[in-house]
Structures are given as C-alpha cells and as structure tokens.
Design a protein around this motif. Sequence first.
Motif, PDB file in Angstrom:
ATOM      1  N   GLN A   6       0.888  -1.160   0.000  1.00  0.00           N
ATOM      2  CA  GLN A   6       0.000   0.000   0.000  1.00  0.00           C
ATOM      3  C   GLN A   6       0.924   1.208   0.000  1.00  0.00           C
ATOM      4  OE1 GLN A   6      -2.615  -1.927   3.377  1.00  0.00           O
ATOM      5  NE2 GLN A   6      -3.771  -0.255   2.446  1.00  0.00           N
ATOM      6  N   THR A  20      -9.334   7.208  -3.693  1.00  0.00           N
ATOM      7  CA  THR A  20      -9.005   5.818  -4.022  1.00  0.00           C
ATOM      8  C   THR A  20      -7.761   5.392  -3.271  1.00  0.00           C
ATOM      9  OG1 THR A  20     -10.013   5.912  -6.214  1.00  0.00           O
ATOM     10  CG2 THR A  20      -8.340   4.221  -5.857  1.00  0.00           C
ATOM     11  N   ASP A  22      -4.905   2.565  -2.922  1.00  0.00           N
ATOM     12  CA  ASP A  22      -4.300   1.567  -3.801  1.00  0.00           C
ATOM     13  C   ASP A  22      -3.781   0.363  -3.023  1.00  0.00           C
ATOM     14  OD1 ASP A  22      -2.726   4.230  -5.742  1.00  0.00           O
ATOM     15  OD2 ASP A  22      -4.720   3.332  -5.921  1.00  0.00           O
ATOM     16  N   CYS A  23      -3.858  -0.793  -3.672  1.00  0.00           N
ATOM     17  CA  CYS A  23      -3.331  -2.025  -3.092  1.00  0.00           C
ATOM     18  C   CYS A  23      -2.779  -2.870  -4.235  1.00  0.00           C
ATOM     19  CB  CYS A  23      -4.417  -2.784  -2.353  1.00  0.00           C
ATOM     20  SG  CYS A  23      -3.893  -4.419  -1.761  1.00  0.00           S
ATOM     21  N   SER A  74      -3.807  -5.754  -8.725  1.00  0.00           N
ATOM     22  CA  SER A  74      -4.252  -4.654  -7.872  1.00  0.00           C
ATOM     23  C   SER A  74      -5.680  -4.877  -7.387  1.00  0.00           C
ATOM     24  CB  SER A  74      -4.162  -3.329  -8.632  1.00  0.00           C
ATOM     25  OG  SER A  74      -5.061  -3.326  -9.726  1.00  0.00           O
ATOM     26  N   ASN A  76      -7.956  -2.135  -5.720  1.00  0.00           N
ATOM     27  CA  ASN A  76      -8.095  -0.773  -5.209  1.00  0.00           C
ATOM     28  C   ASN A  76      -9.474  -0.515  -4.622  1.00  0.00           C
ATOM     29  OD1 ASN A  76      -5.487  -0.341  -6.088  1.00  0.00           O
ATOM     30  ND2 ASN A  76      -6.117   0.590  -8.028  1.00  0.00           N
TER      31      ASN A  76
END
Lengths: 114, 114
Positions: A6, A20, A22-23, A74, A76
Amino acid sequence: AQKVTQAQTEISVVEKEDVTLDCVYETRDTTYYLFWYKQPPSGELVFLIRRNSFDEQNEISGRYSWNFQKSTSSFNFTITASQVVDSAVYFCALSELNFNKFYFGSGTKLNVKP
Amino acid sequence: ETGVTQTPRHLVMGMTNKKSLKCEQHLGHNAMYWYKQSAKKPLELMFVYSLEERVENNSVPSRFSPECPNSSHLFLHLHTLQPEDSALYLCASSQDGTGFYEQFFGPGTRLTVL
C-alpha cells in the motif's frame, strides 16, 4: 519483497471528495483471497470485503467500491463522497489459503476533513 | 456479548512483571490468532490456533507464551518483556484456519512496557 503493498502512507481529503486507496499484491498462487479492513481510531479492525481470485467483477456497497484487476495485481478501494467518519487506517490483505499465509499491507491512513 | 472481546484494554507493566492478555470470541469460530501492531509496521502475525492446536509460531520470542484452553478462549502470557514489546496486541478469530474466511478482530490491548 512485500506480498501486499500500500504505497500511500497517508491521504488527506476534504469531505465529499472521492478518494481511491491503492493495493498491489504479489502471489504465485492461482487461488487466493483479497480483503480490505478498516481500523478506526478505536483500534478494532473491521472487515469490509473479501474477494476471491476467480471473481474479477467490481463490487459496490453504498459509497464503497472495489476494483480488482488480476492483470496488474491490484485491488483498489474507492470511497465516493467521503465523510469525516471514513477517517481511519485502511488495510489490504492477501490470503494464500494457508493459516500462516495471511499477509497485511502496511496500511493507508485516510484523513477526511470537514 | 458478541464478536471478539479482549481484556484488559490497556496494560502497563515493568520488565520483570508477569501478566496475561485474554481474548474471547462469541462467533463459534475454530481458529484464533494473536497479532502485534507496532507504530509504522505492518500487522505481525504471532500465533495461530486451529481447533485448539497451535499451528503456527512466527519466530516469536519465548517471553510470549500463548494458551488456547478451548475454541472460544485465547490467552497470551507475558513475562520479562522488553520496552520494544510495547504495542497494540490484537486477537482475531475466523471460521477456520484455511485463510478462506475473513478474520474478525477484537479491540486490542494497548501494552506499554516500562
């Protein structure tokens, strides 16, 4: 290397803005699960969503939505029309279907200002 | 009571003290976990119990000793801790230990070692 990244350590937005989180994850398994948790200032992690690796459909729950893209690894998380009560640390997690293969990201702290 | 409860919520102890943290889940789950959360570090999985058997010990120092007398209760016995052990200790439970299911967390015990 981290299994779950992250990159955003802290984000500040003004109420009603969209944000948003993020991951990005890393795994060699074809079957795995992804999770998002919320940790408000009180400290207790609250489960938000679970998504398996075979289901790439985006999910919407009220003001929350999740975008899962295997091609970019991803998962997100978007909050629409953010509210002060959304202020918390949000964690993304990956499970490789083994009791000791549950990995958390380092978390993103979201500050929503009135 | 519902969910996962932890006592005490706050604990201050000296390095020579012995204390115990308690966790109880009221969800009928078969797996329980201890995590350590330090400032600016990802959640660290310490111990996993599945059906009351310890199945994972992630290289945790022996000054931390877990105990799971039944599927609803989990303890973490502490002795001769160090100041760097100061952290938030979170207990969690899940339906089983496969990683398929989300974990439900307690509010945590904020531990300070003087």
